[in-house]
Design a protein around this motif. Sequence first.
Motif, mmCIF file in Angstrom:
data_model
loop_
_atom_site.group_PDB
_atom_site.id
_atom_site.type_symbol
_atom_site.label_atom_id
_atom_site.label_comp_id
_atom_site.label_asym_id
_atom_site.label_seq_id
_atom_site.Cartn_x
_atom_site.Cartn_y
_atom_site.Cartn_z
ATOM 1 N N UNK A 291 14.934 22.101 74.752
ATOM 2 C CA UNK A 291 14.355 22.308 73.417
ATOM 3 C C UNK A 291 13.296 21.268 73.112
ATOM 4 N N UNK A 292 13.454 20.042 73.640
ATOM 5 C CA UNK A 292 12.531 18.954 73.327
ATOM 6 C C UNK A 292 11.497 18.742 74.418
ATOM 7 N N UNK B 77 8.509 19.489 74.501
ATOM 8 C CA UNK B 77 7.159 19.193 74.006
ATOM 9 C C UNK B 77 7.141 18.042 73.022
ATOM 10 N N UNK B 78 8.289 17.403 72.788
ATOM 11 C CA UNK B 78 8.332 16.357 71.771
ATOM 12 C C UNK B 78 7.808 15.054 72.362
ATOM 13 N N UNK B 79 6.799 14.442 71.744
ATOM 14 C CA UNK B 79 6.273 13.202 72.303
ATOM 15 C C UNK B 79 7.311 12.088 72.254
ATOM 16 N N UNK C 177 5.878 17.326 66.639
ATOM 17 C CA UNK C 177 7.293 17.576 66.896
ATOM 18 C C UNK C 177 8.072 16.282 66.821
ATOM 19 N N UNK C 178 9.340 16.370 66.395
ATOM 20 C CA UNK C 178 10.215 15.209 66.521
ATOM 21 C C UNK C 178 11.613 15.704 66.864
ATOM 22 N N UNK C 179 12.336 14.908 67.647
ATOM 23 C CA UNK C 179 13.698 15.274 68.028
ATOM 24 C C UNK C 179 14.598 15.105 66.813
ATOM 25 N N UNK D 212 20.158 16.666 70.869
ATOM 26 C CA UNK D 212 19.128 16.761 69.830
ATOM 27 C C UNK D 212 18.434 18.111 69.898
ATOM 28 N N UNK D 213 18.173 18.686 68.713
ATOM 29 C CA UNK D 213 17.280 19.823 68.634
ATOM 30 C C UNK D 213 15.884 19.286 68.358
ATOM 31 N N UNK D 214 14.991 20.160 67.914
ATOM 32 C CA UNK D 214 13.629 19.709 67.643
ATOM 33 C C UNK D 214 13.192 20.308 66.314
ATOM 34 N N UNK E 162 10.135 11.784 73.828
ATOM 35 C CA UNK E 162 11.535 12.152 74.045
ATOM 36 C C UNK E 162 11.927 11.864 75.484
ATOM 37 N N UNK F 93 20.515 21.833 77.084
ATOM 38 C CA UNK F 93 19.765 22.679 76.149
ATOM 39 C C UNK F 93 18.912 21.813 75.230
ATOM 40 N N UNK F 94 19.428 20.652 74.818
ATOM 41 C CA UNK F 94 18.637 19.745 73.995
ATOM 42 C C UNK F 94 17.409 19.263 74.725
ATOM 43 N N UNK F 95 17.543 19.002 76.036
ATOM 44 C CA UNK F 95 16.382 18.597 76.823
ATOM 45 C C UNK F 95 15.336 19.689 76.855
ATOM 46 N N UNK G 280 14.417 25.045 68.510
ATOM 47 C CA UNK G 280 13.229 24.966 69.365
ATOM 48 C C UNK G 280 12.362 26.207 69.197
#
Lengths: 135, 133
Positions: free
Chosen positions: B31-32, B34-36, A49-51, A61-63, B38, B27-29, A13
């Motif tokens: 990190x994401x 800003x991901x459209x 961005x993509x997961x 999931x990371x990003x 998600x 943590x994954x949440x 991230x």
Amino acid sequence: MSLFNLFDISGSAMTAQSQRLNVVASNLANADSATSSTGQPYRAKQVVFSAAPLDGKSGVAGVRVAKVIDDPAPMKMMYAPNHPLADAKGYVTMPNVNAVEEMVNMISASRSYQSNADVMNTAKTLLLKTLALGV
Amino acid sequence: MADRIDSDIGFMRTALNLHAQRQQLLAGNIANADTPGYKAVDIDFSRALAAATGSGQGAGLRITSPGHMQAAGVSALGARIQYRQPVQPSIDGNTVDMDVERTQFIDNAIRYQFALDRVGGKFKDLDLALRGQ
């Protein structure tokens, strides 16, 4: 040990947000660039961005930055008949950089970066405490 | 002797592993954020713990041998991964609310430390008994 994955997730991230900041800096720096080395005016860039799932099933999931695209917004036409780059009608094509949007992007990216740095710090503290178990 | 120690801390060890997994999801949440598109995920911790220690109804597929297949949407300890209800609508389909995620993250971190303290306490008790002081 599964807590180590936290570093991968938050690290991804932070990388993605710093790429976004790079794009913002590039856009703001080139907000008035009527031409470039290719002869075309500068087009604003945006990141997508993509997961990125760590493994297929666990839902963690990371990003990552999937791609850097050109902003599809229309270019600004500035009327300046004496400008050396003016076309036949006297218009110069200027970059389609929206300074307000770029500042909002910058604030959002820096807040996300700080949040993910906090997650990393917490993970580091937890792991160090786990190492000190029984001592 | 070693299996008595094992059974003593077995419950706390399962809780520790589940906390660590939940930490990864949260943590994954974050990190994401800003991901459209998600959707924020989480596990129901009390049900997952009951299922993992075998003391309640199963909340997912229990993997008891290496030959068992893992169901999709289930974490390694058999906890079912669920989507969080979004608090407010968003244009790009992202359901991560930073405040909720950060609160849950800190809550989970403190519970992890609590479980660590309990396990460490058992070892310290044993140490005390061995030294006789």
